[in-house]
Motif scaffolding. Structure first.
Motif, mmCIF file in Angstrom:
data_model
loop_
_atom_site.group_PDB
_atom_site.id
_atom_site.type_symbol
_atom_site.label_atom_id
_atom_site.label_comp_id
_atom_site.label_asym_id
_atom_site.label_seq_id
_atom_site.Cartn_x
_atom_site.Cartn_y
_atom_site.Cartn_z
ATOM 1 N N ASP A 62 0.817 -1.218 0.000
ATOM 2 C CA ASP A 62 0.000 0.000 0.000
ATOM 3 C C ASP A 62 0.852 1.270 0.000
ATOM 4 N N LYS A 63 2.167 1.143 -0.226
ATOM 5 C CA LYS A 63 3.046 2.306 -0.198
ATOM 6 C C LYS A 63 3.971 2.290 -1.411
ATOM 7 N N CYS A 64 4.174 3.457 -1.987
ATOM 8 C CA CYS A 64 5.101 3.584 -3.114
ATOM 9 C C CYS A 64 5.875 4.886 -2.922
ATOM 10 N N THR A 65 7.181 4.792 -2.890
ATOM 11 C CA THR A 65 7.978 5.997 -2.648
ATOM 12 C C THR A 65 9.178 6.069 -3.578
ATOM 13 N N PHE A 66 9.565 7.297 -3.889
ATOM 14 C CA PHE A 66 10.788 7.575 -4.629
ATOM 15 C C PHE A 66 11.578 8.640 -3.881
ATOM 16 N N ILE A 67 12.895 8.542 -3.948
ATOM 17 C CA ILE A 67 13.777 9.603 -3.488
ATOM 18 C C ILE A 67 14.016 10.553 -4.658
ATOM 19 N N ILE A 68 13.984 11.847 -4.369
ATOM 20 C CA ILE A 68 14.181 12.871 -5.400
ATOM 21 C C ILE A 68 15.654 13.254 -5.437
ATOM 22 N N LEU A 69 16.247 13.197 -6.619
ATOM 23 C CA LEU A 69 17.638 13.584 -6.813
ATOM 24 C C LEU A 69 17.736 14.808 -7.709
ATOM 25 N N ASP A 70 18.742 15.634 -7.448
ATOM 26 C CA ASP A 70 19.077 16.750 -8.330
ATOM 27 C C ASP A 70 19.690 16.158 -9.603
ATOM 28 N N LYS A 71 19.016 16.321 -10.729
ATOM 29 C CA LYS A 71 19.468 15.702 -11.974
ATOM 30 C C LYS A 71 20.847 16.209 -12.401
ATOM 31 N N GLN A 72 21.092 17.490 -12.231
ATOM 32 C CA GLN A 72 22.364 18.059 -12.662
ATOM 33 C C GLN A 72 23.527 17.455 -11.867
ATOM 34 N N ARG A 73 23.363 17.325 -10.555
ATOM 35 C CA ARG A 73 24.421 16.723 -9.734
ATOM 36 C C ARG A 73 24.542 15.232 -10.027
ATOM 37 N N TRP A 74 23.408 14.572 -10.178
ATOM 38 C CA TRP A 74 23.390 13.133 -10.431
ATOM 39 C C TRP A 74 24.067 12.792 -11.760
ATOM 40 N N ALA A 75 24.020 13.712 -12.713
ATOM 41 C CA ALA A 75 24.628 13.475 -14.021
ATOM 42 C C ALA A 75 26.146 13.390 -13.938
ATOM 43 N N ASP A 76 26.718 13.859 -12.826
ATOM 44 C CA ASP A 76 28.161 13.762 -12.607
ATOM 45 C C ASP A 76 28.448 12.446 -11.893
ATOM 46 N N SER A 78 30.924 11.213 -10.584
ATOM 47 C CA SER A 78 31.832 11.268 -9.443
ATOM 48 C C SER A 78 31.116 11.646 -8.150
ATOM 49 N N VAL A 79 29.848 12.078 -8.266
ATOM 50 C CA VAL A 79 29.064 12.467 -7.093
ATOM 51 C C VAL A 79 28.226 11.287 -6.629
ATOM 52 N N GLU A 80 28.364 10.915 -5.363
ATOM 53 C CA GLU A 80 27.586 9.809 -4.821
ATOM 54 C C GLU A 80 26.092 10.146 -4.847
ATOM 55 N N GLU A 81 25.280 9.124 -5.086
ATOM 56 C CA GLU A 81 23.839 9.355 -5.193
ATOM 57 C C GLU A 81 23.265 10.008 -3.946
ATOM 58 N N GLU A 82 23.761 9.608 -2.778
ATOM 59 C CA GLU A 82 23.250 10.172 -1.523
ATOM 60 C C GLU A 82 23.439 11.691 -1.475
ATOM 61 N N GLN A 83 24.511 12.180 -2.118
ATOM 62 C CA GLN A 83 24.786 13.608 -2.106
ATOM 63 C C GLN A 83 23.905 14.387 -3.087
ATOM 64 N N CYS A 84 23.126 13.667 -3.902
ATOM 65 C CA CYS A 84 22.222 14.310 -4.851
ATOM 66 C C CYS A 84 20.804 14.423 -4.305
ATOM 67 N N MET A 85 20.555 13.837 -3.137
ATOM 68 C CA MET A 85 19.198 13.780 -2.590
ATOM 69 C C MET A 85 18.678 15.168 -2.207
ATOM 70 N N LEU A 86 17.408 15.429 -2.520
ATOM 71 C CA LEU A 86 16.808 16.695 -2.118
ATOM 72 C C LEU A 86 15.422 16.544 -1.493
ATOM 73 N N GLY A 87 14.855 15.328 -1.512
ATOM 74 C CA GLY A 87 13.543 15.123 -0.902
ATOM 75 C C GLY A 87 12.984 13.761 -1.261
ATOM 76 N N ASP A 88 11.688 13.589 -1.013
ATOM 77 C CA ASP A 88 11.039 12.332 -1.401
ATOM 78 C C ASP A 88 9.590 12.590 -1.775
ATOM 79 N N VAL A 89 8.994 11.615 -2.466
ATOM 80 C CA VAL A 89 7.593 11.705 -2.878
ATOM 81 C C VAL A 89 6.963 10.333 -2.679
#
Length: 210
Positions: A62-76, A78-89
């Motif tokens: 009954d639950k569906c969630t995604f973590i929101i990442l900054d696309k520009q940072r994520w495109a690099d 060399s940047v860890e995914e955790e450092q691209c996080m900005l929220g959730d939905v």
């Protein structure tokens, strides 16, 4: 939900990815904020409780969630995914007898990303995913009365105010998905791409190692 455990949704400003264990420490730090606790009507959890919650989001039907990442940072790569996080939905299926009704929540945890159109894009992407993949026909949003920015955003997305609860100091808004809403969602997120999450992550790591 298991349905999105390997789903990545790419938008113009953001990338939505499944909520995995490696995201929990950053998420836990966010939820120490009294402001976010108030905005999300949440109680602070221990780190272990946060890991339990993450497993619940992944496994419960009954639950569906995604973590929101900054696309520009994520495109690099060399940047860890955790450092691209900005929220959730999140989407909650609130009625066991009617799986087409869902409550929608969005949290932009990083203040620097607020007021930049990120929330609107993420909400439209999540609604489109909910309609196409989960069969959602009615969305609800429950928002604190003090959070007028979120209320205004949902109203721009054609949600209607249906009730106000003074006890919990929240307003409930709803949107019924008809053909007009479907067409608007398709137009709003025509750019959205669905990808294989694990394959995409592997490609990022390969780019960084080259």
């Amino acid at each position: 939900m298991k349905i999105n455990e390997n789903t990545l949704l790419e938008g113009q400003k953001v990338v939505l990815v499944p909520y995995n264990e490696e995201h929990v420490p950053r998420y836990h730090e966010w939820m120490k904020s009294p402001e976010l606790q108030q905005l999300t009507a949440s109680e602070p959890l221990s780190l272990e409780q946060e890991y339990d919650m993450q497993r619940s989001w992944r496994d419960d039907n009954d639950k569906c969630t995604f973590i929101i990442l900054d696309k520009q940072r994520w495109a690099d790569p060399s940047v860890e995914e955790e450092q691209c996080m900005l929220g959730d939905v999140n989407i909650f299926l609130t009625d066991p007898t009617d799986l087409s009704v869902a409550e929608l929540e969005i949290m932009i945890a990083e203040p620097s990303y607020r007021g930049r159109g990120v929330g609107k894009e993420v909400t439209s992407m999540m609604m489109s995913y909910g309609v196409a993949k989960l069969g959602i026909k009615k969305f609800q949003a429950k928002i604190g009365l003090d959070n007028q920015v979120s209320v205004a955003m949902f109203k721009k997305l054609r949600f209607n105010e249906v009730s106000v609860c003074d006890v919990f100091r929240e307003v409930t808004l709803e949107l019924t998905v008809d053909e007009s809403v479907r067409a608007t969602l398709q137009d709003d997120v025509v750019y959205m791409k669905e990808r294989d999450y694990r394959q995409t992550c592997s490609s990022r790591h390969e780019l960084f190692s080259q």
